[in-house]
Scaffold this motif. Structure first.
Motif, mmCIF file in Angstrom:
data_model
loop_
_atom_site.group_PDB
_atom_site.id
_atom_site.type_symbol
_atom_site.label_atom_id
_atom_site.label_comp_id
_atom_site.label_asym_id
_atom_site.label_seq_id
_atom_site.Cartn_x
_atom_site.Cartn_y
_atom_site.Cartn_z
ATOM 1 N N ILE A 1 0.814 -1.212 0.000
ATOM 2 C CA ILE A 1 0.000 0.000 0.000
ATOM 3 C C ILE A 1 0.848 1.263 0.000
ATOM 4 C CG2 ILE A 1 -1.713 1.301 1.306
ATOM 5 C CD1 ILE A 1 -2.606 -1.403 2.497
ATOM 6 N N GLY A 2 1.775 1.339 0.896
ATOM 7 C CA GLY A 2 2.484 2.581 1.170
ATOM 8 C C GLY A 2 3.357 3.102 0.067
ATOM 9 N N ARG A 3 3.947 2.225 -0.716
ATOM 10 C CA ARG A 3 4.882 2.726 -1.722
ATOM 11 C C ARG A 3 4.183 3.505 -2.822
ATOM 12 N NH1 ARG A 3 6.673 -2.024 -5.718
ATOM 13 N NH2 ARG A 3 4.683 -3.088 -5.797
ATOM 14 N N PHE A 4 2.873 3.331 -2.959
ATOM 15 C CA PHE A 4 2.132 4.098 -3.960
ATOM 16 C C PHE A 4 1.723 5.466 -3.434
ATOM 17 C CE2 PHE A 4 1.146 -0.396 -4.905
ATOM 18 C CZ PHE A 4 1.838 -0.479 -6.100
ATOM 19 N N PHE A 5 1.445 5.560 -2.140
ATOM 20 C CA PHE A 5 0.949 6.802 -1.558
ATOM 21 C C PHE A 5 1.986 7.520 -0.706
ATOM 22 C CE2 PHE A 5 -2.718 3.913 -1.955
ATOM 23 C CZ PHE A 5 -3.413 4.604 -2.932
#
Length: 78
Positions: free
Chosen positions: A41-45
């Motif tokens: 999740i985090g690497r996109f946002f």
């Protein structure tokens, strides 16, 4: 939590070593879960490796270490 403790409890060592090993394994498991969450999740946002360290560190400390300590304090193991 019980699965990890049951595996550690099978070892033929002192209770102090079992407690330390249990905490270490819980911290490591929560650290890996946090890393997978960041990858998913985090690497996109939330880009940047500082966010990766946050995603790994907070679960490792709060749910891994503190959660493991509370688990050990609330149960009697012989």
């Amino acid at each position: 939590m019980n699965i990890i403790w049951n595996k550690v409890n099978e070892l033929n060592t002192s209770i102090y070593l079992k407690n330390r090993l249990y905490l270490g394994v819980r911290i490591l498991v929560n650290l890996i879960i946090g890393a997978f969450l960041w990858v998913a999740i985090g690497r996109f946002f939330l880009q940047g490796y500082m966010w990766l360290f946050c995603f790994m560190g907070y679960p490792a400390i709060f749910t891994g270490f503190y959660g493991g300590m509370i688990y050990l304090f609330n149960h009697e193991f012989a």
